[in-house]
Design a protein around this motif. Structure first.
Motif, PDB file in Angstrom:
ATOM      1  N   ASP A  75       9.141  28.329 -11.081  1.00  0.00           N
ATOM      2  CA  ASP A  75       9.321  27.941  -9.687  1.00  0.00           C
ATOM      3  C   ASP A  75      10.797  28.119  -9.351  1.00  0.00           C
ATOM      4  O   ASP A  75      11.634  27.319  -9.768  1.00  0.00           O
ATOM      5  N   GLU A  76      11.094  29.182  -8.608  1.00  0.00           N
ATOM      6  CA  GLU A  76      12.495  29.479  -8.308  1.00  0.00           C
ATOM      7  C   GLU A  76      13.181  28.381  -7.497  1.00  0.00           C
ATOM      8  O   GLU A  76      14.405  28.251  -7.530  1.00  0.00           O
ATOM      9  N   SER A  77      12.412  27.552  -6.797  1.00  0.00           N
ATOM     10  CA  SER A  77      13.033  26.455  -6.045  1.00  0.00           C
ATOM     11  C   SER A  77      13.587  25.375  -6.972  1.00  0.00           C
ATOM     12  O   SER A  77      14.436  24.580  -6.579  1.00  0.00           O
ATOM     13  N   LYS A  78      13.126  25.352  -8.213  1.00  0.00           N
ATOM     14  CA  LYS A  78      13.608  24.368  -9.189  1.00  0.00           C
ATOM     15  C   LYS A  78      14.798  24.897 -10.000  1.00  0.00           C
ATOM     16  O   LYS A  78      15.450  24.155 -10.715  1.00  0.00           O
ATOM     17  N   ASP A 129      21.344  33.503  -6.027  1.00  0.00           N
ATOM     18  CA  ASP A 129      20.431  33.052  -4.994  1.00  0.00           C
ATOM     19  C   ASP A 129      19.098  33.772  -5.183  1.00  0.00           C
ATOM     20  O   ASP A 129      19.060  34.909  -5.645  1.00  0.00           O
ATOM     21  N   LYS A 135      13.142  37.783  -4.563  1.00  0.00           N
ATOM     22  CA  LYS A 135      11.738  37.379  -4.389  1.00  0.00           C
ATOM     23  C   LYS A 135      10.805  38.593  -4.366  1.00  0.00           C
ATOM     24  O   LYS A 135       9.690  38.526  -4.873  1.00  0.00           O
TER      25      LYS A 135
END
Length: 148
Positions: A75-78, A129, A135
């Motif tokens: 999970d790239e948001s983590k 980023d 993505k």
């Protein structure tokens, strides 16, 4: 016996102007890259050294499936979060790179997967980023996993 005093050459003081300069931000970048390599290598080595009954003939396919499992749990948001969630994200991202590269080295069919993961990691290392390009590469890698 007479004791003679020991003399040493005087050391000139270092002024802030003559001190070597460091560019801010270089050390964290090096630390991050080193962490990715060490973490990914450690996870990859642990998986490679574990005896789970897999045959050598299937090793590239197994490595590709393991890379895909690491990607599916990533999970790239983590990524970059403090604590276990951040550690898990960092190591899964690194493991996907190591395992997909191993799969591609053993069987050229897995090169698209390895190439997409490598591009995602390289772009991320340049920008720190998970932007549009990163993505997109992750989506390509996950699509390659769907074809396995």
């Amino acid at each position: 016996m007479s004791s003679q005093p020991q003399y040493s050459a005087p050391v000139p003081p270092v002024s802030p102007a003559s001190a070597p300069s460091r560019r801010p931000g270089v050390v964290p970048v090096v630390a991050l890259v080193a962490g990715l390599l060490v973490g990914g290598g450690a996870v990859g080595a642990a998986w490679a050294l574990s005896d789970d009954g897999r045959s050598t003939a299937n090793a590239p396919a197994d490595d590709a499936r393991d890379a895909c499992r690491a990607l599916s749990g990533f999970d790239e948001s983590k990524y970059g979060a403090k604590g276990p969630e951040g550690d898990i994200a960092l190591n899964r991202f690194a493991a996907a790179g190591v395992l997909s590269a191993s799969a591609a080295a053993g069987d050229k069919r897995y090169e698209p997967l390895a190439e997409s993961v490598r591009r995602a990691q390289t772009l991320h290392a340049q920008t720190f980023d998970f932007g549009k390009e990163v993505k997109e590469e992750l989506a390509k890698a996950r699509d390659a996993c769907g074809d396995l």
